[in-house]
Design a protein around this motif. Structure first.
Motif, PDB file in Angstrom:
ATOM      1  N   ALA A 144     -45.675 -25.777  18.299  1.00 22.99           N
ATOM      2  CA  ALA A 144     -46.822 -26.274  17.516  1.00 22.99           C
ATOM      3  C   ALA A 144     -47.242 -25.228  16.485  1.00 22.99           C
ATOM      4  N   GLU A 145     -47.172 -23.970  16.886  1.00 26.86           N
ATOM      5  CA  GLU A 145     -47.552 -22.890  15.964  1.00 26.86           C
ATOM      6  C   GLU A 145     -46.586 -22.808  14.782  1.00 26.86           C
ATOM      7  N   ARG A 172     -48.200 -33.807  24.045  1.00 25.87           N
ATOM      8  CA  ARG A 172     -48.319 -32.351  23.938  1.00 25.87           C
ATOM      9  C   ARG A 172     -46.982 -31.752  23.534  1.00 25.87           C
ATOM     10  N   GLU A 183     -44.914 -27.715  23.090  1.00 19.38           N
ATOM     11  CA  GLU A 183     -45.028 -26.288  23.428  1.00 19.38           C
ATOM     12  C   GLU A 183     -45.864 -25.572  22.368  1.00 19.38           C
ATOM     13  N   PRO A 184     -46.781 -24.712  22.815  1.00 19.18           N
ATOM     14  CA  PRO A 184     -47.648 -24.028  21.844  1.00 19.18           C
ATOM     15  C   PRO A 184     -46.871 -23.264  20.777  1.00 19.18           C
ATOM     16  N   GLU A 185     -45.726 -22.642  21.192  1.00 17.99           N
ATOM     17  CA  GLU A 185     -44.954 -21.870  20.203  1.00 17.99           C
ATOM     18  C   GLU A 185     -44.427 -22.792  19.102  1.00 17.99           C
TER      19      GLU A 185
END
Ligand code: SF4
Ligand code: F3S
Ligand code: FES
Length: 257
Positions: A155-156, A149, A151-153
């Motif tokens: 990945a964005e 995984r 961090e979403p930020e």
């Protein structure tokens, strides 16, 4: 008062038209072939794209017309061409956004296959090999880490740069690419920007700089901005290039920081 034909709508409210599509024809495989414009007439239909118009021409008027497409949805990048002199995707361009006379030509910069078809794939492959544009990990790394995984930020941010479809429009619009055969273009610099962000790629900044720290990389870019103007994915290419250039200059002036 409008007649029935005129009342028929094409695209967003425009009156149905008979389009004159001028196509630059040339087959480099045929010694008899000479570059010339050929005009085809097509009845515009509602929401017609250039891709649909070209298929109509190939189906009804000239099966020898060469052009490329795969996805018809702005995803594969293969239908890029010069549309009235500006690089763009045929499958994402509504005829209603253009005049009654439309001129189509193959993307410059790439090897011509014939008519509107160019070999972007060959150039993109060569550029990717030169830039080693894949994730580099040491042999000890557990391959499961590639699925870890993040961090979403982050990945964005990575996803944003991954939206590039390798259509080649940025190179066709770039003055530097016309002058420097080996310039990696905004598409290549975008690839490196994307890899730099990816924690799975274990290369150091110096390794990336080795690949793009010359006139065929960030220092060849003259900030002409054509790439950003025409990118069908609206990528913020200039910000990425300027950021890498600043980082590299700082690393050269202050190597210990
Ligand atoms: Fe096409 Fe934009 Fe990618 Fe260039 S950066 S290849 S214009 S999607
Ligand atoms: Fe070319 Fe874009 Fe730079 S058009 S010169 S890569 S800003
Ligand atoms: Fe795939 Fe146009 S056909 S982008």
């Amino acid at each position: 008062m409008k007649g029935n034909g005129e009342a028929q709508k094409a695209g967003e409210g425009a009156v149905a038209r008979r389009l004159k599509i001028n196509v630059l024809r040339y087959n480099p495989q045929d010694p008899e072939s000479r570059p010339h414009l050929q005009t085809f007439e097509v009845d515009e239909a509602p929401s017609m794209t250039l891709f649909v118009a070209l298929n109509d021409i190939r189906d009804r008027q000239d099966p020898s017309l060469q052009f490329d497409f795969v996805c018809r949805a702005g995803i594969c990048g293969s239908c890029a061409m010069l549309i009235d002199g500006r690089p763009g995707l045929a499958c994402r361009t509504l005829t209603s956004s253009l005049g009654e006379q439309i001129t189509l030509a193959p993307l410059p910069f790439f090897e011509l296959i014939g008519d509107l078809s160019v070999n972007t794939g060959k150039w993109m492959r060569g550029m990717s090999e030169r830039l080693e544009a894949w994730i580099h990990t040491s042999e000890e790394v557990d391959v499961r880490r590639l699925e870890e995984r993040m961090e979403p930020e982050l990945a964005e941010q990575i996803y944003e740069l991954e939206r590039c479809i390798e259509c080649g429009c940025c190179l066709a619009a770039c003055g530097t690419a016309r002058m420097r055969e080996n310039f990696v273009g905004a598409v290549g610099l975008n690839k490196i920007a994307r890899l730099r962000l990816d924690p799975r790629d274990q290369r150091a900044d110096a390794d990336y700089y080795e690949l793009i720290g010359d006139d065929n990389g960030v220092f060849g870019c003259m900030s002409l901005l054509g790439c950003q103007d025409v990118c069908p994915k609206d990528l913020d290419l200039q910000t990425q290039i300027a950021y890498m250039r600043r980082k590299m200059l700082r690393a050269a002036v202050f190597p210990s920081r």
